[in-house]
Design a protein around this motif. Structure first.
Motif, PDB file in Angstrom:
ATOM      1  N   VAL A   1       1.048  -0.783  -0.080  1.00  0.00           N
ATOM      2  CA  VAL A   1       0.104  -0.064   0.309  1.00  0.00           C
ATOM      3  C   VAL A   1       0.879   1.375   0.034  1.00  0.00           C
ATOM      4  CG1 VAL A   1      -1.886   1.547   1.214  1.00  0.00           C
ATOM      5  CG2 VAL A   1      -1.896  -0.749   1.052  1.00  0.00           C
ATOM      6  N   GLY A   2       1.841   1.387   0.793  1.00  0.00           N
ATOM      7  CA  GLY A   2       2.850   2.186   0.914  1.00  0.00           C
ATOM      8  C   GLY A   2       3.698   3.070  -0.225  1.00  0.00           C
ATOM      9  N   THR A   3       3.999   1.397  -1.230  1.00  0.00           N
ATOM     10  CA  THR A   3       3.923   1.773  -2.682  1.00  0.00           C
ATOM     11  C   THR A   3       3.101   2.274  -3.915  1.00  0.00           C
ATOM     12  OG1 THR A   3       6.267  -0.022  -2.107  1.00  0.00           O
ATOM     13  CG2 THR A   3       5.255   0.828  -4.339  1.00  0.00           C
ATOM     14  N   ILE A   4       1.773   1.711  -3.319  1.00  0.00           N
ATOM     15  CA  ILE A   4       1.091   2.217  -4.226  1.00  0.00           C
ATOM     16  C   ILE A   4       0.526   3.670  -4.347  1.00  0.00           C
ATOM     17  CG2 ILE A   4      -1.121   2.250  -4.791  1.00  0.00           C
ATOM     18  CD1 ILE A   4      -1.323  -1.223  -4.681  1.00  0.00           C
ATOM     19  N   VAL A   5       0.971   4.696  -2.273  1.00  0.00           N
ATOM     20  CA  VAL A   5       0.272   5.482  -2.206  1.00  0.00           C
ATOM     21  C   VAL A   5       0.750   6.181  -3.174  1.00  0.00           C
ATOM     22  CG1 VAL A   5      -0.972   4.494  -0.722  1.00  0.00           C
ATOM     23  CG2 VAL A   5       1.315   5.726  -0.344  1.00  0.00           C
ATOM     24  N   GLN A   6       2.566   5.788  -2.984  1.00  0.00           N
ATOM     25  CA  GLN A   6       3.369   7.208  -3.900  1.00  0.00           C
ATOM     26  C   GLN A   6       3.393   6.870  -5.810  1.00  0.00           C
ATOM     27  OE1 GLN A   6       7.733   5.926  -2.050  1.00  0.00           O
ATOM     28  NE2 GLN A   6       6.217   4.985  -0.757  1.00  0.00           N
TER      29      GLN A   6
ATOM     30  N   ARG B   1      -2.718   5.354  -9.972  1.00  0.00           N
ATOM     31  CA  ARG B   1      -2.856   5.090  -8.332  1.00  0.00           C
ATOM     32  C   ARG B   1      -3.954   4.567  -7.683  1.00  0.00           C
ATOM     33  NH1 ARG B   1      -3.293  10.103  -4.793  1.00  0.00           N
ATOM     34  NH2 ARG B   1      -1.085  11.083  -6.469  1.00  0.00           N
ATOM     35  N   THR B   2      -5.405   4.712  -8.596  1.00  0.00           N
ATOM     36  CA  THR B   2      -6.403   5.141  -8.498  1.00  0.00           C
ATOM     37  C   THR B   2      -6.530   3.150  -8.868  1.00  0.00           C
ATOM     38  OG1 THR B   2      -7.299   6.882  -8.342  1.00  0.00           O
ATOM     39  CG2 THR B   2      -9.035   4.952  -8.805  1.00  0.00           C
ATOM     40  N   LEU B   3      -6.062   3.077  -9.760  1.00  0.00           N
ATOM     41  CA  LEU B   3      -6.106   1.541 -10.744  1.00  0.00           C
ATOM     42  C   LEU B   3      -5.495   0.638  -9.712  1.00  0.00           C
ATOM     43  CD1 LEU B   3      -5.801   2.352 -14.298  1.00  0.00           C
ATOM     44  CD2 LEU B   3      -8.269   1.467 -12.877  1.00  0.00           C
ATOM     45  N   GLU B   4      -4.506   0.846  -9.164  1.00  0.00           N
ATOM     46  CA  GLU B   4      -3.290   0.017  -8.603  1.00  0.00           C
ATOM     47  C   GLU B   4      -4.515  -0.673  -7.513  1.00  0.00           C
ATOM     48  OE1 GLU B   4      -1.403  -1.404  -8.780  1.00  0.00           O
ATOM     49  OE2 GLU B   4      -0.278  -1.533 -10.996  1.00  0.00           O
ATOM     50  N   LEU B   5      -4.420   0.163  -6.304  1.00  0.00           N
ATOM     51  CA  LEU B   5      -5.000  -0.093  -5.257  1.00  0.00           C
ATOM     52  C   LEU B   5      -6.750  -0.315  -5.029  1.00  0.00           C
ATOM     53  CD1 LEU B   5      -4.978   3.823  -3.760  1.00  0.00           C
ATOM     54  CD2 LEU B   5      -4.062   2.056  -2.818  1.00  0.00           C
ATOM     55  N   LEU B   6      -7.486   0.102  -6.521  1.00  0.00           N
ATOM     56  CA  LEU B   6      -9.249  -0.680  -7.170  1.00  0.00           C
ATOM     57  C   LEU B   6      -8.274  -2.453  -7.228  1.00  0.00           C
ATOM     58  CD1 LEU B   6     -10.582   1.352  -9.522  1.00  0.00           C
ATOM     59  CD2 LEU B   6     -11.209   0.420  -7.102  1.00  0.00           C
ATOM     60  N   ASN B   7      -7.063  -2.709  -7.830  1.00  0.00           N
ATOM     61  CA  ASN B   7      -6.499  -3.801  -8.315  1.00  0.00           C
ATOM     62  C   ASN B   7      -6.607  -4.413  -6.270  1.00  0.00           C
ATOM     63  OD1 ASN B   7      -6.027  -5.896 -10.414  1.00  0.00           O
ATOM     64  ND2 ASN B   7      -3.962  -5.540  -9.380  1.00  0.00           N
TER      65      ASN B   7
END
Length: 393
Positions: free
Chosen positions: A303-308, A315-321
């Motif tokens: 999550v820390g990697t994605i929010v950066q 970023r939104t797509l990675e969090l949804l995925n």
């Protein structure tokens, strides 16, 4: 760090609360008494009683729980006679979870898995809408991707960077994705090697995507004419990562995309786990298998990697995925017949349905207690592994 913590807690809490909401709604529908529906894990901060159910907020803000009347924490059902007035016994026992028919208890247990499955489908429909009904999926084996137009591409990834090599001097990181070499996009590791050889002693422009920041970087290096033995001109090791590009174009493909995509993800994860297990058995080394499994600390690090990620859409797509994968994984592993999980409870209910006899509560309780102890031990071991892999390292 604050943003990472908030997103991490939000994702896990929603996944577990939706799961518990399934148990809650079906139990209420079947008139099984629900004693408490809690957000977070005890100890309790405060609770409000509405009707016969306490709705509570608890100190550990991860997930939630549902406490059913007549359901023992270890799995076997019982109701203390001291809690029930003599005149109320028949009515109270009729609403106890363990006293209900097999079908009703099975429905309550399965409801959490169903809710996580439905949540995953909803998340992936949103994912598809944001991505323009286009997705990329890593490939270990060739599968038939239903309801999608599929093409295969190969990304060149750096697996190792030698110390003091030309690649190390320009800051080329491990697991970077190579975009281009002098504007040429290599499609195979062999093509990458060929371009490097032709550029020995000459300045070479290298563009890559950083695996941590997802930023694109371009720098120049000079591949060595006489490199140290085993290092190569640029000083890197590499591999080709095959991916399937899925395009959901027709109305039918789009309608089913939220269902077929999580199925494809499960197929990939089965392939990955199977490959890691085979490698561990063949090489007598479980390091890769251990690194491929992550617990709360590993998920937090991801999550820390994605929010950066700087691009908001990406970023939104990675969090949804991530949320979708976690939800479908939670549903799948919860339905497996593992003691202490929903699947384990369902297993004992189904045995009763087939044999027409209740399993001895002592044996069921013992099985769930042992299962819970094993699961907690695995969580502790995975957490320590994650700390060394993602924090200390």
């Amino acid at each position: 760090m604050l943003l990472t913590a908030l997103v991490f807690l939000l994702i896990l809490s929603v996944l577990v609360l939706i799961h518990e909401l399934g148990h809650f709604l079906v139990a209420k529908k079947l008139n099984i008494k629900v004693e408490e529906f809690g957000f977070g894990l005890p100890p309790r901060v405060f609770g409000i009683k509405r009707g016969e159910t306490i709705y509570s907020i608890n100190w550990l803000p991860i997930g939630g729980f549902v406490k059913l009347y007549g359901e023992d924490d270890a799995g076997a059902g019982k109701v203390s006679a001291k809690r029930i007035a003599q005149s109320e016994k028949p009515k109270a026992l009729a609403r106890a979870f363990y006293a209900r028919p097999v079908g009703q208890r099975a429905a309550v247990v399965v409801a959490g898995v169903v809710m996580n499955t439905l949540l995953a489908i909803v998340i992936f429909y949103i994912f598809m809408g944001v991505s323009g009904f286009r997705a990329q999926l890593p490939l270990l084996k060739d599968h038939i991707f239903y309801f999608a137009n599929t093409s295969i591409k190969t990304d060149i990834l750096i697996s190792q960077v030698q110390k003091d090599s030309p690649a190390a001097k320009i800051g080329l990181p491990q697991y970077a994705q190579i975009v281009s070499l002098n504007t040429i996009k290599p499609s195979t590791p062999e093509e990458f090697t060929s371009i490097i050889k032709k550029s020995q002693g000459k300045e070479l422009s290298i563009t890559w995507i950083d695996p941590n920041t997802h930023k694109k970087t371009t720098k120049s290096a000079v591949p060595r004419v006489n490199p140290p033995k085993g290092q190569g001109a640029l000083g890197v090791s590499l591999f080709g990562a095959r991916s399937a590009i899925l395009n959901y174009e027709t109305p039918v493909q789009k309608v089913f995309s939220g269902i077929t995509h999580p199925i494809n993800l499960l197929l990939y994860n089965f392939d990955l786990i199977g490959s890691l297990i085979k490698s561990a058995v063949r090489d007598h080394n479980a390091t890769a298998l251990g690194e491929g499994v992550a617990g709360p600390v590993g998920i937090y690090s991801l999550v820390g990697t994605i929010v950066q990620i700087p691009n908001i859409k990406e970023r939104t797509l990675e969090l949804l995925n991530l949320a979708g994968i976690l939800s479908i994984s939670l549903a799948f592993f919860n339905v497996l017949p593992i003691p202490a999980l929903d699947g384990g409870r369902l297993f004992f209910i189904l045995i009763e349905g087939v044999t027409r006899r209740k399993v001895n509560p002592k044996y069921e309780t013992l099985a769930h207690t042992i299962g819970m102890a094993v699961l907690l031990l695995l969580i502790v071991l995975i957490t320590f592994k994650d700390i060394f892999q993602f924090v200390i390292k």
